[in-house]
Design a protein around this motif. Structure first.
Motif, PDB file in Angstrom:
ATOM      1  N   ALA A  86      52.057  45.550  34.998  1.00  0.00           N
ATOM      2  CA  ALA A  86      52.181  45.868  36.456  1.00  0.00           C
ATOM      3  C   ALA A  86      51.571  47.387  36.648  1.00  0.00           C
ATOM      4  O   ALA A  86      50.814  47.204  37.937  1.00  0.00           O
ATOM      5  CB  ALA A  86      53.690  45.971  36.724  1.00  0.00           C
ATOM      6  N   ASP A 123      48.486  47.734  39.431  1.00  0.00           N
ATOM      7  CA  ASP A 123      48.545  48.778  40.360  1.00  0.00           C
ATOM      8  C   ASP A 123      47.170  49.882  40.191  1.00  0.00           C
ATOM      9  O   ASP A 123      46.657  50.027  41.331  1.00  0.00           O
ATOM     10  CB  ASP A 123      49.610  49.709  40.087  1.00  0.00           C
ATOM     11  N   ARG A 140      53.395  39.226  39.621  1.00  0.00           N
ATOM     12  CA  ARG A 140      54.013  39.683  40.470  1.00  0.00           C
ATOM     13  C   ARG A 140      53.510  40.894  41.268  1.00  0.00           C
ATOM     14  O   ARG A 140      53.661  40.940  42.298  1.00  0.00           O
ATOM     15  CB  ARG A 140      55.276  40.085  40.031  1.00  0.00           C
ATOM     16  N   ARG A 141      53.094  41.801  40.157  1.00  0.00           N
ATOM     17  CA  ARG A 141      52.540  42.986  40.887  1.00  0.00           C
ATOM     18  C   ARG A 141      51.397  42.724  42.068  1.00  0.00           C
ATOM     19  O   ARG A 141      51.272  43.256  43.116  1.00  0.00           O
ATOM     20  CB  ARG A 141      52.268  44.250  39.828  1.00  0.00           C
ATOM     21  N   GLU A 146      52.629  41.587  45.087  1.00  0.00           N
ATOM     22  CA  GLU A 146      53.077  42.721  46.040  1.00  0.00           C
ATOM     23  C   GLU A 146      51.801  43.621  46.652  1.00  0.00           C
ATOM     24  O   GLU A 146      52.283  44.045  47.687  1.00  0.00           O
ATOM     25  CB  GLU A 146      54.100  43.715  45.130  1.00  0.00           C
ATOM     26  N   ARG A 147      50.977  43.524  45.863  1.00  0.00           N
ATOM     27  CA  ARG A 147      49.823  44.500  46.421  1.00  0.00           C
ATOM     28  C   ARG A 147      48.961  43.704  47.238  1.00  0.00           C
ATOM     29  O   ARG A 147      47.704  44.616  47.856  1.00  0.00           O
ATOM     30  CB  ARG A 147      49.487  45.115  45.185  1.00  0.00           C
TER      31      ARG A 147
END
Ligand code: SAM
Length: 214
Positions: free
Chosen positions: A120, A124, A187-188, A191-192
């Motif tokens: 993750a 990012d 998943r990350r 989210e981003r």
């Protein structure tokens, strides 16, 4: 440890990296980035540069392809391929979990997200490299939900044990540990990013997830 592992496997990776069906997956991954002429695209964990022909074709002669990898031997091998070198193609030895890159138009990571201890955080860092509106795409092996799974999933376990060094750290099923890392990366990315797309190939054993950084 990671670098030693991949340095040993460079010749094998390079041999299989551009067989025809793998090239079709690479083309789909490059398409998911929606590149335009003149763009700068960065590939994290570029290995021997097998995605470079697809990326270079899409950004054109005014664009830039930056291949980043931690394994010197992989980058050395990339430099030996005429179709993966030339004006506009740059290779950089660096850790993809801390890439020294900013304001790229897109980031690609194929068969890489599952090797990071903190996937993750790596995603990012990749999203932070991309200008708002640029896309990030992750292509990875996975186990499909359905299918004739028992035998094939055993084969998948063996494949992951051989091909991903981080998996060896786990006492559990190596494939489970690998899949959990890929899931954390996805998943990350979810989210981003917005405007996400998900495609599968090879009977569901390969998943391509992409999204636009906000
Ligand atoms: C399975 S290979 C995939 C290579 C390439 N992306 C492809 O599709 O053929 C994984 C690559 O990730 C690189 N890698 C692993 N950990 C890395 C890190 N922390 N930073 C940069 N590259 C890394 C390895 O050196 C290796 O070249």
């Amino acid at each position: 440890m990671t670098e030693n592992f991949y340095a040993r496997w460079t010749t094998v990776y390079d041999r299989f990296a551009r067989v025809p069906f793998v090239c079709s997956w690479r083309a789909a991954a490059a398409d998911a980035l929606e590149l335009a002429r003149g763009d700068t695209v960065v590939e994290m964990g570029c290995g021997t540069g097998a995605n470079v022909p697809e990326l270079r074709e899409r950004v054109g002669s005014a664009g830039r392809v930056v291949g980043l990898d931690i394994t010197a031997e992989m980058l050395r091998r990339a430099g030996e391929h005429a179709d993966r070198t030339g004006p506009g193609v740059h290779y950089l030895r660096a850790d993809a979990s801390r890439p020294p890159i900013s304001a790229a138009d897109a980031v690609l990571a194929t068969f890489v997200a599952g090797v990071f201890p903190d996937p993750a955080a790596a995603v990012d860092a990749w999203c932070d490299c991309v200008r708002p509106g640029g896309r990030v795409a992750l292509l990875n092996f996975q186990r499909p939900e359905s299918a004739l799974t028992t035998l094939l999933n055993l084969a998948f376990e063996g494949f992951v044990r051989l091909s991903a060094p981080g998996s060896r750290l786990s006492g559990r099923s190596h494939a489970d540990a690998f899949e959990q890392r890929v899931a954390a990366a996805r998943r990350r990315l979810t989210e981003r990013t917005v405007d996400r797309r998900y495609e599968t190939f090879a009977g569901g054993y390969l998943g391509l997830v992409s999204g636009r950084v906000v």
